[in-house]
Each structure stands twice: as C-alpha cells, then as structure tokens.
Design a protein around this motif. Structure first.
Motif, PDB file in Angstrom:
ATOM      1  N   THR A  18     -21.841-113.123  10.756  1.00  0.00           N
ATOM      2  CA  THR A  18     -23.345-113.422  10.469  1.00  0.00           C
ATOM      3  C   THR A  18     -24.684-112.857  10.662  1.00  0.00           C
ATOM      4  N   ALA A  19     -24.646-112.018  11.891  1.00  0.00           N
ATOM      5  CA  ALA A  19     -25.944-111.172  11.949  1.00  0.00           C
ATOM      6  C   ALA A  19     -26.183-110.604  10.437  1.00  0.00           C
ATOM      7  N   THR A  20     -24.954-109.544  10.432  1.00  0.00           N
ATOM      8  CA  THR A  20     -25.019-108.280   9.402  1.00  0.00           C
ATOM      9  C   THR A  20     -25.434-109.375   8.464  1.00  0.00           C
ATOM     10  N   GLY A  21     -24.663-110.292   8.147  1.00  0.00           N
ATOM     11  CA  GLY A  21     -24.862-110.775   6.518  1.00  0.00           C
ATOM     12  C   GLY A  21     -26.726-111.472   6.744  1.00  0.00           C
ATOM     13  N   LEU A  22     -27.172-111.622   7.394  1.00  0.00           N
ATOM     14  CA  LEU A  22     -28.358-111.760   8.190  1.00  0.00           C
ATOM     15  C   LEU A  22     -29.714-110.616   7.769  1.00  0.00           C
ATOM     16  N   SER A  23     -29.047-109.133   8.175  1.00  0.00           N
ATOM     17  CA  SER A  23     -29.948-108.689   8.179  1.00  0.00           C
ATOM     18  C   SER A  23     -30.204-107.658   6.911  1.00  0.00           C
ATOM     19  N   SER A  24     -29.355-108.632   5.811  1.00  0.00           N
ATOM     20  CA  SER A  24     -29.161-108.019   3.986  1.00  0.00           C
ATOM     21  C   SER A  24     -29.991-109.295   3.675  1.00  0.00           C
ATOM     22  N   LYS A  25     -30.157-110.291   4.374  1.00  0.00           N
ATOM     23  CA  LYS A  25     -31.101-111.450   3.808  1.00  0.00           C
ATOM     24  C   LYS A  25     -32.681-111.536   4.393  1.00  0.00           C
ATOM     25  N   VAL A  26     -32.869-111.151   5.843  1.00  0.00           N
ATOM     26  CA  VAL A  26     -34.070-110.955   5.734  1.00  0.00           C
ATOM     27  C   VAL A  26     -34.378-109.800   5.233  1.00  0.00           C
ATOM     28  N   ASP A  27     -33.933-108.541   4.643  1.00  0.00           N
ATOM     29  CA  ASP A  27     -34.293-107.666   4.511  1.00  0.00           C
ATOM     30  C   ASP A  27     -34.617-107.991   2.934  1.00  0.00           C
ATOM     31  N   ALA A  28     -33.490-108.410   2.448  1.00  0.00           N
ATOM     32  CA  ALA A  28     -34.192-108.926   0.454  1.00  0.00           C
ATOM     33  C   ALA A  28     -35.473-110.576   0.472  1.00  0.00           C
ATOM     34  N   TYR A  29     -35.693-110.464   1.742  1.00  0.00           N
ATOM     35  CA  TYR A  29     -36.709-112.333   1.851  1.00  0.00           C
ATOM     36  C   TYR A  29     -37.515-110.946   2.524  1.00  0.00           C
ATOM     37  N   THR A  30     -38.432-110.007   2.284  1.00  0.00           N
ATOM     38  CA  THR A  30     -39.813-109.348   3.019  1.00  0.00           C
ATOM     39  C   THR A  30     -39.689-108.594   2.248  1.00  0.00           C
ATOM     40  N   ALA A  31     -38.850-108.118   1.488  1.00  0.00           N
ATOM     41  CA  ALA A  31     -39.019-107.899  -0.331  1.00  0.00           C
ATOM     42  C   ALA A  31     -39.559-108.318  -1.222  1.00  0.00           C
ATOM     43  N   GLU A  32     -38.678-109.743  -1.537  1.00  0.00           N
ATOM     44  CA  GLU A  32     -39.757-110.880  -2.271  1.00  0.00           C
ATOM     45  C   GLU A  32     -41.137-111.124  -1.892  1.00  0.00           C
ATOM     46  N   VAL A  33     -40.981-111.136  -0.464  1.00  0.00           N
ATOM     47  CA  VAL A  33     -43.068-111.616  -0.370  1.00  0.00           C
ATOM     48  C   VAL A  33     -43.406-110.057  -0.241  1.00  0.00           C
ATOM     49  N   GLN A  34     -42.949-109.293  -0.173  1.00  0.00           N
ATOM     50  CA  GLN A  34     -44.338-108.370  -0.863  1.00  0.00           C
ATOM     51  C   GLN A  34     -43.877-107.589  -2.339  1.00  0.00           C
ATOM     52  N   LYS A  35     -43.351-108.301  -2.817  1.00  0.00           N
ATOM     53  CA  LYS A  35     -43.516-108.204  -3.821  1.00  0.00           C
ATOM     54  C   LYS A  35     -44.574-109.770  -4.388  1.00  0.00           C
ATOM     55  N   ILE A  36     -44.202-110.681  -4.568  1.00  0.00           N
ATOM     56  CA  ILE A  36     -44.881-111.828  -4.447  1.00  0.00           C
ATOM     57  C   ILE A  36     -46.629-111.636  -3.867  1.00  0.00           C
TER      58      ILE A  36
END
Length: 264
Positions: A240-258
């Motif tokens: 779960t933690a491994t999956g969260l790591s990629s998800k939180v990176d995707a979230y951070t990238a999306e926030v930066q894009k917005i």
C-alpha cells in the motif's frame, strides 16, 4: 525365578508349590512367560506409553492369583482336577506374553524414531516461539500442535507424537516463511513510510476541487497502510505504501500543473 515369586510378582505370600509332577510342571510353565513379561514390563514402565503399559501390567499381576488358585486345585492323585484351570491360565499367560513383547518391540522402535526427530521438533519449537513473539495471526494454531506433541512425549506416546509431528511440520513451513516475509517487509516499510509522511501531510492540506478525489484516495490509502501495519501485516502495508508513493507524486504534479495554469 530370581528373588522368588513374592519379590518378582509383588504378592504378599508366594504360591505354595507341591513336590508332585503336575505342580512342578505348572510352576516351570508359568514362570517362563511371567519372567519374560517382567523383563519387558520393566522396560516399558520406564519407556512405554503409560496408557498402554499400565493395563498390561495389571493383567500380568492378575495372573498370579489364578496361578495360586490353580496350584490349590492340584490333586496328586487326579491330574484331571486342575487341568482345565492350568490350561486356561497358561494359554492366557502365553497370549499376554506375546502382547507385552510386541508392545516392548513397538516402544523400542518408536522411541528410537522419536530420538531421530527431536532435532526437527526442537527447531520447529524455536520457529513457533518466533511466531508467538511477532505475534503471527496463525501462531495459536501451530502452538496447539506443539503442545499436543509435547504432551504425547511426556506420556511417552512416541508413535502419536511422530504422527502429529508429521502433520505439523508441513503446516508450519508456509506460516514461518510468511513470518520471514513480514520481517523483511517491515524493514522496508518503516523507513519508506517515514519518508512518505511529509508528502502525505502536504497532500492532506486544503487544495483545488479538481484534485479532491485524489486527496480522498490518498487518505484512504494512508488509513489502509496504517491499519495493516498495526495488524502486523507489513507485506500488505508495504504494498500500500509503495502504491501511495506513486499516487502522492502524481497528486503533487497535478497540483503544480493547476497552480501554474492559474498563475499564467
């Protein structure tokens, strides 16, 4: 018999044997299986399964009063009077002697076989103790089998102990292997989870409506990982933690894009 009937058979008074041929023959014919049984029972008293030894010993002792009674029936003038009692007694003594001899042979074999398995049992006990110390959710099931084996050994029921051990070892192996996986996963999970905390904390802050579903997904994943770790399932927690790591990176990238689009 060495030591006499009183000492060998544990009776209060030895049987009185007359000088007549029938009495002398009975004495010799009875002593032979009884002496052999006494030797075998001495061994099984120290090494045999109690639940099987005790009844055999009791049956052996019960032959002595019958022997004394048969001697009392002997009439030097009429051998037929005691013949039925003598024949029955000697037949029962012979049959019991074979049972006792077979029990000793079985005891010797099972005791030797158990000695060859003690190392495997001791190693398994050490593994169960590791499972208990963790604790592993299946430790109770394997501990009950260890306790059953120990109980059989304490009762010198070696054949039963071996039978349970043969069932126990294949069941223990995958559980113990899972424990090793959990320990290895824990070593990976703890530093990875610690490193992920600042990112998760940042992702939990109020943000754009467009990424609200991602935030909710991250929060749910964080709860799942923490629950798995609390339940000592570090394999699941690490996944779960491994999956969260990629998800939180995707979230951070999306926030930066917005944010970048908003700033333009």
């Amino acid at each position: 018999m060495s030591g006499g009937l009183k000492q060998q058979w544990g009776v209060g008074d030895p049987a009185q044997v007359g000088p007549d041929p029938q009495s002398q023959d009975l004495k010799a014919a009875f002593e032979k299986p009884m002496d052999a049984m006494a030797e075998h029972l001495q061994y099984t008293a120290a090494n045999g399964e109690r639940a099987r030894h005790d009844p055999l010993a009791a049956r052996s002792e019960a032959l002595v009063p019958r022997y004394q009674a048969a001697l009392g029936e002997v009439d030097p003038a009429d051998a037929a009077k005691a013949k039925s009692s003598i024949d029955s007694l000697l037949a029962d003594a012979g049959a019991l002697g074979k049972e006792v001899e077979a029990f000793r042979s079985e005891t010797e074999k099972s005791a030797a076989e158990w000695q060859s398995r003690v190392g495997a049992y001791d190693a398994a006990v050490a593994q169960v103790e590791e499972l208990q110390a963790w604790p592993h959710p299946k430790e109770g099931a394997v501990r009950s089998l260890v306790d059953a084996i120990r109980g059989f050994v304490n009762d010198r029921a070696y054949a039963k102990a071996i039978a349970v051990l043969d069932q126990f070892l294949p069941k223990l192996q995958p559980i113990y292997e899972d424990l090793q996986k959990q320990k290895a996963a824990k070593q990976e999970y703890e530093p990875a989870w610690a490193a992920l905390q600042p990112k998760l904390a940042q992702a939990a802050q109020p943000s754009f409506a467009k990424v609200a579903s991602q935030q909710s997904d991250l929060a749910a994943g964080q709860s799942t990982a923490e629950s798995s770790a609390q339940g000592r399932d570090f394999v699941a927690a690490l996944a779960t933690a491994t999956g969260l790591s990629s998800k939180v990176d995707a979230y951070t990238a999306e926030v930066q894009k917005i944010q970048q689009a908003k700033d333009q």
